[in-house]
Design an enzyme around this catalytic site. Structure first.
Site, short mmCIF file in Angstrom:
data_model
loop_
_atom_site.label_atom_id
_atom_site.label_comp_id
_atom_site.label_asym_id
_atom_site.label_seq_id
_atom_site.Cartn_x
_atom_site.Cartn_y
_atom_site.Cartn_z
N CYS A 42 0.76 -1.41 -0.19
CA CYS A 42 0.13 -0.04 0.18
C CYS A 42 1.03 1.29 0.12
CB CYS A 42 -1.22 0.13 1.16
SG CYS A 42 -1.96 1.59 1.43
N CYS A 47 -1.68 1.71 -2.85
CA CYS A 47 -3.00 2.40 -2.69
C CYS A 47 -1.96 3.97 -2.32
CB CYS A 47 -3.41 2.71 -1.22
SG CYS A 47 -3.26 0.68 -0.43
N LYS A 50 -0.51 5.25 -6.53
CA LYS A 50 -1.90 5.44 -7.51
C LYS A 50 -2.23 6.47 -6.92
CE LYS A 50 -5.07 3.72 -5.84
NZ LYS A 50 -6.13 2.47 -5.93
N TYR A 177 -10.08 -3.47 -11.66
CA TYR A 177 -9.85 -1.82 -10.87
C TYR A 177 -7.78 -1.08 -10.53
CZ TYR A 177 -6.86 -2.77 -6.33
OH TYR A 177 -6.11 -3.06 -4.94
N GLU A 181 -7.30 1.83 -13.02
CA GLU A 181 -6.89 3.31 -12.65
C GLU A 181 -5.72 3.55 -13.16
OE1 GLU A 181 -8.75 2.55 -8.01
OE2 GLU A 181 -6.32 2.04 -8.59
N HIS A 435 -27.65 21.97 -0.63
CA HIS A 435 -27.56 21.72 -2.04
C HIS A 435 -26.44 22.77 -2.33
CE1 HIS A 435 -30.21 22.39 -6.06
NE2 HIS A 435 -29.68 23.80 -5.91
N GLU A 440 -26.88 15.16 -2.95
CA GLU A 440 -28.14 15.15 -2.78
C GLU A 440 -29.42 14.49 -3.41
OE1 GLU A 440 -29.91 18.92 -3.65
OE2 GLU A 440 -28.74 19.76 -4.46
P1 FAD Z 1 1.46 -6.01 2.15
O1 FAD Z 1 1.39 -4.86 2.49
O2 FAD Z 1 1.92 -6.60 0.70
O3 FAD Z 1 2.82 -6.47 2.67
C1 FAD Z 1 3.04 -7.45 2.74
C2 FAD Z 1 4.87 -7.81 3.31
O4 FAD Z 1 5.61 -9.10 2.63
C3 FAD Z 1 6.13 -6.62 1.73
O5 FAD Z 1 6.57 -5.41 2.54
C4 FAD Z 1 6.45 -8.13 1.16
O6 FAD Z 1 8.01 -7.37 1.10
C5 FAD Z 1 6.98 -9.11 2.82
N1 FAD Z 1 6.86 -10.16 2.35
C6 FAD Z 1 6.45 -10.81 1.85
N2 FAD Z 1 7.31 -12.29 2.08
C7 FAD Z 1 8.24 -12.31 2.90
C8 FAD Z 1 9.08 -13.31 3.39
N3 FAD Z 1 9.23 -13.71 2.69
N4 FAD Z 1 9.90 -12.19 4.48
C9 FAD Z 1 9.76 -11.32 4.55
N5 FAD Z 1 8.85 -10.32 3.91
C10 FAD Z 1 8.26 -10.83 3.00
N6 FAD Z 1 -6.10 -1.11 -1.28
C11 FAD Z 1 -7.07 -0.61 -0.95
O7 FAD Z 1 -7.68 -0.32 0.14
N7 FAD Z 1 -6.67 0.89 -1.43
C12 FAD Z 1 -6.65 1.40 -2.68
O8 FAD Z 1 -6.46 2.42 -3.27
C13 FAD Z 1 -5.63 0.41 -3.53
N8 FAD Z 1 -4.77 0.96 -4.44
C14 FAD Z 1 -3.51 -0.66 -4.98
C15 FAD Z 1 -3.35 -0.10 -6.06
C16 FAD Z 1 -2.24 -0.86 -6.16
C17 FAD Z 1 -1.26 -1.07 -7.17
C18 FAD Z 1 -1.82 -2.52 -5.68
C19 FAD Z 1 -1.12 -3.20 -5.85
C20 FAD Z 1 -3.03 -2.23 -4.01
C21 FAD Z 1 -3.46 -1.63 -3.66
N9 FAD Z 1 -4.02 -1.70 -3.06
C22 FAD Z 1 -5.17 -0.56 -2.07
C23 FAD Z 1 -4.39 -3.19 -2.14
C24 FAD Z 1 -3.49 -3.47 -1.01
O9 FAD Z 1 -2.51 -2.73 -1.21
C25 FAD Z 1 -3.28 -4.54 -0.18
O10 FAD Z 1 -4.48 -5.18 -0.32
C26 FAD Z 1 -2.87 -4.22 0.72
O11 FAD Z 1 -1.29 -3.69 0.45
C27 FAD Z 1 -2.47 -5.66 1.91
O12 FAD Z 1 -1.89 -5.69 2.65
P2 FAD Z 1 -1.21 -6.81 3.36
O13 FAD Z 1 -0.37 -6.89 4.49
O14 FAD Z 1 -1.62 -7.61 3.59
O15 FAD Z 1 0.25 -7.30 2.13
#
Ligand code: FAD
Length: 458
Positions: A42, A47, A50, A177, A181, A435, A440
Site C-alpha cells: 500500500c 494505494c 497510486k 481496478y 486506474e 444543495h 443530494e
Molecule cells: P502487503 O502490504 O503486500 O505487505 C506484505 C509484505 O510482506 C511486503 O512488504 C513484502 O515485501 C513482505 N514479504 C513477503 N514475503 C516475505 C518474506 N518471505 N519475508 C519477509 N517479507 C516478506 N487497497 C486499498 O484499500 N485501496 C487502494 O486504493 C489500493 N490501491 C492499490 C493499488 C495497487 C497498484 C496495488 C498493487 C494494490 C492496491 N491496494 C489498494 C491493495 C493493498 O495495497 C493491499 O490490499 C494491502 O497492501 C495488503 O496488505 P498486506 O499486509 O496483506 O500485504
C-alpha cells in the site's frame, strides 16, 4: 517451553505492521521480518503512490475545465519531478511506519523469512533460526503475469511507478481496478493508452451501470478499449514492444503493462513444513479469527484472499492482536466493505449490485439518476454522474449504493456508515438535502426508476 519471541510477523505491510504494533503495545515480544521496504504494497507500490499519480493525472481535466470558467492555462508535465516527489513522500511514510513499530518495542528484521515449523522461522540472509510462540503470515500478494512469450518485456504495477521516462504509448492488459486506474493515470499524463481485456466489460464484479459509465468516461479521455482479446505474445521492436493479440492482430507500444490479477505470496514460504493448508488459488485458509489449521500459525491480509484491500488487512491484523494478546476475541465483518476505484470518472460502491440484489431478494426497487456534474455545465463535456440506489421493495432497507463521478470515493465512505447501520429508503428521505451537491440526489429520489418483483423486472 520458552521461545525467542511471543510473535514473529512475516511482512511489514498493512496487516503485519498493525498486528505487530498492537501486539507489542499489549506487552508481547514481537519481531517483524520484512524483505523489501517497511509499509508494504500500500505504502510503497500500491494505494499511496497510486493516489498521488491519480492526483497528478487529474490536472489535465481540471486545466481543460478551467478554460470554461475563464482561465487560460499553459501547462506542461515533467514525469521525473512526479516520481521524485512520490519517492520522498513514501520514504517519509516508510520511516513513520518504522517509528510506530519501534515505539512499543517491536523489532524490525530486514530479511526474508521462511517458516520451518509451527514455532520456528528461518532468516535467509542472516542464516539463523528463531523460535516463536505464534507466527503471523502477512506476506501480501504479488502481480500475476500471464505465461506468454516475451512476458519479461512487460511491466506490472510494481514497475509502473518508477519508469525512467514516461512512455509515448502504453498497452495495459486487464479489466480490474488496477488496470483502469493506471489507464486513466497514463492517459491523464498524456500517454496514448489502450486497454485490452479478455471479457466484454470492465470491472465486471461491479454494478453494470458503473462499468458502462466508466467506459464512456475512458473513451471520452481518448483511451482505446479492446474487449474479448488479450496479449498472446510480446517481442522487442525498435522503439518499444510489438504485441501479438489473441485475435491475431498486432501493434507496437512503447510500454506494455500487465494488470491481470494478483497471487498470494505463499510460494517458497515453507508453509508446507508446518502443515499449513492453502486453497486452490494458494491463499492461506483461515477461520474467522485468522487462525490457520495449525494453532500457532495465523494469517492476515492479501495472503488470505478474503478481500485484497488495505483497511481490511489492517482490521484483520488489529483484531488478531486483540484476540491473542489482549484477551479480547474479535472477528472482522467482511460484508459491506466500501470500495472506490480511483479512475476518471471515479467510482464508489457499497453493498449489493443490482444483479446480486435481485438474485438474493427478488423484490427490489432501483433508483437511478444520471446528470451532468455542475462543474461541467459551462463546458461541452457530456459525461454524466451516475447515482444508483438499490433498496428492498416499498422503501425498505438499502441494499446497495453505487456512485460514479467526482468524489464518489469520499461520498461512499459516509454512505457506508448508514448502510452498515441498516438504513432504509425512508431514513434517506428524512434527511434534508445539501444543495447544490451531487450527493443530494441520494436523499431526494421520489419513486423507483424501476423495480423487480419475484426476480422479474416490472
Ligand atoms: P502487503 O502490504 O503486500 O505487505 C506484505 C509484505 O510482506 C511486503 O512488504 C513484502 O515485501 C513482505 N514479504 C513477503 N514475503 C516475505 C518474506 N518471505 N519475508 C519477509 N517479507 C516478506 N487497497 C486499498 O484499500 N485501496 C487502494 O486504493 C489500493 N490501491 C492499490 C493499488 C495497487 C497498484 C496495488 C498493487 C494494490 C492496491 N491496494 C489498494 C491493495 C493493498 O495495497 C493491499 O490490499 C494491502 O497492501 C495488503 O496488505 P498486506 O499486509 O496483506 O500485504
Amino acid at each position: 517451553m520458552s521461545f525467542d519471541y511471543d510473535l514473529i510477523v512475516i511482512g511489514a505491510g498493512s496487516g503485519g505492521v498493525r498486528a505487530a504494533r498492537m501486539a507489542a503495545t499489549y506487552g508481547a515480544k514481537v519481531a517483524v521480518v520484512e524483505e523489501f521496504r517497511v509499509g508494504g504494497t500500500c505504502v510503497i507500490r500500491g494505494c499511496v503512490p497510486k493516489k498521488l499519480y491519480v492526483y497528478a493525472s487529474r490536472f489535465r481535466d481540471e486545466f481543460e475545465l478551467a478554460e470554461s470558467f475563464g482561465w487560460q492555462v499553459d501547462a506542461s508535465f515533467d514525469w521525473p519531478t512526479l516520481v521524485a516527489a512520490k519517492e520522498k513522500e513514501i520514504t517519509r511514510l516508510e520511516n513513520a511506519y518504522a517509528t510506530n513499530l519501534a515505539k512499543p518495542g517491536a523489532e524490525i528484521i530486514r530479511d526474508r523469512a521462511v517458516v520451518t515449523g509451527p514455532n520456528s522461522v528461518k532468516l535467509l540472509k542472516g542464516d539463523r533460526e528463531l523460535t516463536t510462540k505464534y507466527i503471523l503470515v502477512a506476506t501480501g500478494a504479488t502481480p500475476f503475469i500471464p505465461d506468454v512469450p516475451g512476458r519479461e518485456l512487460g511491466i506490472s504495477s510494481n514497475e509502473a511507478f518508477d519508469l525512467p521516462e514516461l512512455p509515448k504509448s502504453i498497452l495495459i492488459e486487464g479489466g480490474g481496478y488496477i488496470a483502469v486506474e493506471f489507464a486513466t493515470i497514463f492517459a491523464g499524463l498524456g500517454v496514448d493508452t489502450t486497454l485490452v481485456y479478455r471479457r466484454d466489460r470492465l470491472l465486471r464484479t461491479f454494478d453494470k451501470d458503473m462499468s458502462d459509465g466508466l467506459e464512456f468516461g475512458l473513451k471520452a479521455r481518448g483511451i482505446a478499449l479492446r474487449y474479448n482479446d488479450g496479449v498472446a505474445g510480446l517481442a522487442k521492436s525498435a522503439d518499444g514492444v510489438t504485441v501479438t493479440f489473441k485475435s491475431g492482430d498486432s501493434a507496437s507500444y512503447s510500454q506494455v503493462m500487465f494488470a491481470t490479477g494478483r497471487t498470494p505470496n505463499t510460494d517458497g514460504l515453507g508453509l508446507e513444513t508446518a502443515g499449513v493448508v492453502l486453497d486452490g488459488q494458494k491463499n492461506i485458509v483461515v477461520d474467522a479469527f485468522s487462525k490457520t489449521n495449525v494453532p500457532s500459525v495465523y494469517a492476515v491480509g492479501d495472503v488470505t484472499g478474503r478481500a485484497q484491500l488495505t483497511p481490511v488487512a489492517i482490521r484483520e491484523g488489529w483484531y488478531f492482536a486483540e484476540t491473542l494478546f489482549n484477551n479480547n476475541p474479535l472477528t472482522v465483518d467482511h460484508s459491506l466493505i466500501p470500495t472506490a476505484v480511483f479512475s476518471e470518472p471515479e467510482i464508489g460502491t457499497v453493498g449489493l449490485t443490482e444483479d446480486e440484489a435481485v438474485a438474493q431478494s427478488g423484490d427490489v426497487d432501483v433508483y437511478l439518476a444520471r446528470f451532468r456534474p455542475m462543474a461541467n455545465t459551462l463546458s461541452d463535456r457530456q459525461e454524466r454522474v451516475v447515482i444508483k440506489l438499490i433498496t428492498e421493495k416499498d422503501e425498505g432497507k438499502v441494499l446497495g449504493v453505487h456512485l460514479l463521478g467526482p468524489s464518489s470515493g469520499e461520498m461512499i465512505q459516509m454512505v457506508a456508515i448508514a448502510v452498515g447501520m441498516g438504513a432504509t429508503k425512508k431514513d434517506l428521505d428524512r434527511t434534508i438535502a445539501l444543495h447544490p451537491s451531487a450527493a443530494e440526489e441520494l436523499v431526494t429520489f421520489k419513486s423507483p426508476s424501476y423495480s423487480y418483483r419475484n426476480g422479474t423486472k416490472v
